[in-house]
Design an enzyme around this catalytic site. Structure first.
Site, mmCIF file in Angstrom:
data_model
loop_
_atom_site.group_PDB
_atom_site.id
_atom_site.type_symbol
_atom_site.label_atom_id
_atom_site.label_comp_id
_atom_site.label_asym_id
_atom_site.label_seq_id
_atom_site.Cartn_x
_atom_site.Cartn_y
_atom_site.Cartn_z
ATOM 1 N N ASN A 161 33.005 -16.022 -15.152
ATOM 2 C CA ASN A 161 34.156 -16.846 -14.809
ATOM 3 C C ASN A 161 34.251 -18.128 -15.635
ATOM 4 O O ASN A 161 35.344 -18.623 -15.894
ATOM 5 C CB ASN A 161 34.183 -17.160 -13.307
ATOM 6 C CG ASN A 161 32.908 -17.819 -12.823
ATOM 7 O OD1 ASN A 161 31.861 -17.750 -13.459
ATOM 8 N ND2 ASN A 161 32.984 -18.465 -11.668
ATOM 9 N N LYS A 184 21.416 -13.802 -21.527
ATOM 10 C CA LYS A 184 22.228 -12.603 -21.333
ATOM 11 C C LYS A 184 23.545 -13.015 -20.690
ATOM 12 O O LYS A 184 23.584 -13.411 -19.526
ATOM 13 C CB LYS A 184 21.532 -11.575 -20.438
ATOM 14 C CG LYS A 184 22.288 -10.235 -20.400
ATOM 15 C CD LYS A 184 21.843 -9.340 -19.257
ATOM 16 C CE LYS A 184 22.519 -9.676 -17.947
ATOM 17 N NZ LYS A 184 24.003 -9.441 -17.952
ATOM 18 N N GLY A 236 25.646 -16.061 -10.414
ATOM 19 C CA GLY A 236 26.342 -14.824 -10.069
ATOM 20 C C GLY A 236 26.385 -14.611 -8.572
ATOM 21 O O GLY A 236 26.345 -15.559 -7.781
ATOM 22 N N SER A 237 26.419 -13.350 -8.165
ATOM 23 C CA SER A 237 26.599 -13.001 -6.757
ATOM 24 C C SER A 237 25.285 -13.066 -5.987
ATOM 25 O O SER A 237 24.192 -13.005 -6.567
ATOM 26 C CB SER A 237 27.172 -11.589 -6.641
ATOM 27 O OG SER A 237 26.194 -10.630 -7.016
ATOM 28 N N VAL A 238 25.396 -13.147 -4.662
ATOM 29 C CA VAL A 238 24.221 -13.155 -3.787
ATOM 30 C C VAL A 238 23.448 -11.844 -3.915
ATOM 31 O O VAL A 238 22.215 -11.841 -3.993
ATOM 32 C CB VAL A 238 24.638 -13.391 -2.321
ATOM 33 C CG1 VAL A 238 23.439 -13.245 -1.393
ATOM 34 C CG2 VAL A 238 25.245 -14.772 -2.163
ATOM 35 N N THR A 240 23.194 -9.750 -6.430
ATOM 36 C CA THR A 240 22.413 -9.716 -7.674
ATOM 37 C C THR A 240 21.319 -10.783 -7.654
ATOM 38 O O THR A 240 20.216 -10.549 -8.154
ATOM 39 C CB THR A 240 23.329 -9.920 -8.889
ATOM 40 O OG1 THR A 240 24.392 -8.963 -8.832
ATOM 41 C CG2 THR A 240 22.567 -9.734 -10.184
ATOM 42 N N GLU A 259 22.207 -19.869 -8.770
ATOM 43 C CA GLU A 259 23.484 -20.497 -8.444
ATOM 44 C C GLU A 259 24.409 -19.352 -8.054
ATOM 45 O O GLU A 259 24.916 -18.635 -8.905
ATOM 46 C CB GLU A 259 24.009 -21.287 -9.646
ATOM 47 C CG GLU A 259 25.037 -22.340 -9.267
ATOM 48 C CD GLU A 259 26.437 -21.776 -9.140
ATOM 49 O OE1 GLU A 259 26.833 -21.485 -7.985
ATOM 50 O OE2 GLU A 259 27.113 -21.603 -10.147
ATOM 51 N N CYS A 293 33.128 -20.048 -7.964
ATOM 52 C CA CYS A 293 32.166 -19.869 -6.872
ATOM 53 C C CYS A 293 32.295 -20.935 -5.791
ATOM 54 O O CYS A 293 32.024 -20.676 -4.623
ATOM 55 C CB CYS A 293 30.739 -19.835 -7.418
ATOM 56 S SG CYS A 293 30.322 -21.250 -8.458
ATOM 57 N N GLU A 394 33.327 -13.677 0.412
ATOM 58 C CA GLU A 394 33.783 -14.391 -0.779
ATOM 59 C C GLU A 394 34.768 -13.477 -1.512
ATOM 60 O O GLU A 394 34.398 -12.428 -2.027
ATOM 61 C CB GLU A 394 32.602 -14.736 -1.698
ATOM 62 C CG GLU A 394 33.040 -15.507 -2.927
ATOM 63 C CD GLU A 394 31.891 -15.862 -3.854
ATOM 64 O OE1 GLU A 394 31.966 -16.903 -4.517
ATOM 65 O OE2 GLU A 394 30.922 -15.087 -3.913
ATOM 66 N N GLU A 471 21.736 -27.279 -11.126
ATOM 67 C CA GLU A 471 22.096 -27.424 -12.526
ATOM 68 C C GLU A 471 22.766 -28.780 -12.697
ATOM 69 O O GLU A 471 23.331 -29.331 -11.764
ATOM 70 C CB GLU A 471 23.027 -26.287 -12.961
ATOM 71 C CG GLU A 471 22.360 -24.929 -12.776
ATOM 72 C CD GLU A 471 23.039 -23.799 -13.519
ATOM 73 O OE1 GLU A 471 22.446 -23.331 -14.501
ATOM 74 O OE2 GLU A 471 24.126 -23.387 -13.094
#
Length: 498
Positions: A161, A184, A236-238, A240, A259, A293, A394, A471
């Site tokens: 995003n 990555k 990314g997502s929870v 993952t 995050e 997010c 979400e 971050e």
């Protein structure tokens, strides 16, 4: 003599891996995946997926570079990071076009994102890596001191995003602290990180300091499990994120920064400036097609101002231009993929089936000249109940839920009624109330009379299922360095305790 001008390679998409200072293609036996351009639905690139052996090659290149880089003084590292910032600023227009082609967001947003990346490299160019001197006795014969030392090679896994911003938030502090990086990107938006690798190579960092390996879940798992990689940072997502944490502990234990997602609320109190609150609600839902997010899809509005707020919101939303994201006038661009568009549309249709009221939008949009682009109208829903999927999940799309409330206690309960904890917004002219709510809301980022602000000076991260670690700001330095404590006896005496 001045440095040669930086130019983005014309054949950029022909090779999207960057290992050991060189952009390369991987072996013909690697599986491939297509990258689609969201604005027109066409294939932007076909990319080989990195295998475990490719990750190990990148990690070894990073280890060699990190040994050299760690010997570079923090002041000189800072000068190099400032050069990176200058190049980003000078090339903001060209980089932004690639960001739009990669991601689909409007170019006005892309330019702001790219300039924020320059700010990030500027901030971390002056990062404080000093340790402490700690006296252990009245006379300076016994003391200790601490050193902040790099972790070594950091594995970073980015999101689609905010492709360039995600990369910068990880890479800038990591290399400022003396680490090397294996990065990555998301397979949905793989280009920006490669441009950043070219910029770092251009300013003269050691070959291998930043390596970019493309791929999906298998490539990410290889990063987490490589013994040459000492830390992992993931956005990314929870779902993952949990896998990342498990993989990072499956062989050698290594620290992880996560995050993750959110299900945030934006509370509009009765004394709010309605025009300001409408702008805030739009900022909390419609940036980057709602693919943010920290978005607050739950917009809680005091019943006394519900009608004028809703009317103004619908008017303002209907004026937003949906169009080619490469046009400066466009405010709503393309969703990241056809699959994600259908997922968001599924949330809207499902909510209506469950009894929600569709106030505005929610339909697929057709843009002139781009009939196959992934465009979706921003959506406003009301009559929401806690049992609905849109209330709990979400959505990660431009879907704004209007939820009325009567009392402050009710607003706080709804705002905290989530397993996430990334963000929250408060609109009120009562600063005492604003700060009181900011303290009581369980979230890592709270916005008062604004929303979705970010700054490299300010830590960003969440509570609960929204992840851990931070971050940006001084907090990021904690996650890219490790402390060494050194005890010193300078007295030439040592009592024998035996």
């Amino acid at each position: 003599m001045g440095m040669q001008k930086f130019v983005i390679p014309k054949n950029l998409t022909k090779a999207l891996h960057f290992i050991g200072g060189t952009r390369i293609n991987l072996g013909s036996y690697n599986p491939t995946f297509d990258v689609f351009e969201p604005r027109n639905g066409q294939v932007l690139a076909t990319v080989e997926e990195g295998k475990r052996s490719d990750i190990e090659e990148a990690a070894q290149a990073a280890l060699g570079a990190q040994e050299k880089w760690a010997l570079v003084s923090p002041a000189e590292r800072g000068m190099i990071l400032r050069r990176v910032s200058d190049i980003i600023r000078h090339n903001v227009d060209d980089i932004s076009v690639w960001e739009v082609r990669d991601n689909g967001k409007p170019i006005s947003e892309a330019k702001a994102d790219i300039l924020s990346c320059a700010d990030t490299f500027d901030y971390f160019s002056g990062v404080d890596l000093n340790g402490e001197h700690i006296p252990l006795a009245d006379v300076d014969e016994r003391f200790a001191y601490t050193r902040r030392e790099p972790l070594g090679v950091v594995g970073c896994i980015g999101a689609w995003n905010f492709p360039m911003q995600t990369a910068s938030w990880k890479i800038a502090p990591a290399i400022a602290c003396g680490n090397a990086v294996v990065y990555k990107p998301s397979p949905l938006a793989p280009v920006s990180a490669v441009i950043l690798a070219h910029i770092l190579h251009h300013v003269g960092v050691p070959d291998g300091l930043l390596n970019v390996v493309q791929g999906g879940a298998h490539t990410g798992a290889a990063i987490c499990q490589s013994r040459a990689i000492s830390k992992v940072s993931f956005t990314g997502s929870v779902v993952t994120g949990k896998i990342i944490a498990q993989n990072a502990a499956s062989d050698f234990v290594k620290p992880v920064t996560l995050e993750l997602g959110g299900k945030s609320s934006c509370i509009i109190f009765e004394d709010s400036n309605i025009e300001l609150a409408v702008t805030g609600a739009m900022m909390a839902n419609f940036f980057s097609q709602g693919q943010v997010c920290s978005n607050a899809s739950k917009v809680l509005v005091h019943k006394s101002i519900l009608e004028p707020f809703t009317k103004a919101l619908v008017e303002r939303t209907s004026e937003m231009i949906i169009g080619d994201p490469l046009n400066e006038s466009t405010r709503i661009g393309a969703t990241i993929s056809a699959e994600h568009l259908e997922k968001v549309k599924g949330y809207i249709d499902g909510a209506v089936e469950e009894g929600a009221h569709l106030i505005h939008g929610g339909n697929r949009a057709v843009v002139n000249g781009l009939p196959n682009g992934y465009f979706l109208e921003p959506c406003i829903l009301s009559n929401i109940t806690p049992q609905m999927k849109v209330y709990k999940d979400e959505i990660f799309g431009s879907v704004l839920l209007i939820i009325p409330f009567d009392t402050d206690e009710e607003a706080l309960r709804i705002a905290n009624d989530t397993t996430f904890g990334l963000a929250a917004g408060i609109f009120t002219n009562n600063l005492s109330k604003a700060h009181g709510f900011a303290r009581k809301i369980r979230a890592g980022n709270v916005y008062i009379n604004t929303f979705n602000d970010v700054s490299p000076y300010v830590p960003f991260g969440g509570y609960n299922q929204s992840g851990y670690g931070r971050e940006n700001g001084k907090a990021a330095v904690e996650h890219y360095t490790q402390y060494k404590s050194i005890f010193v006896n300078a007295s030439n005496k040592l009592e024998n305790p035996f």
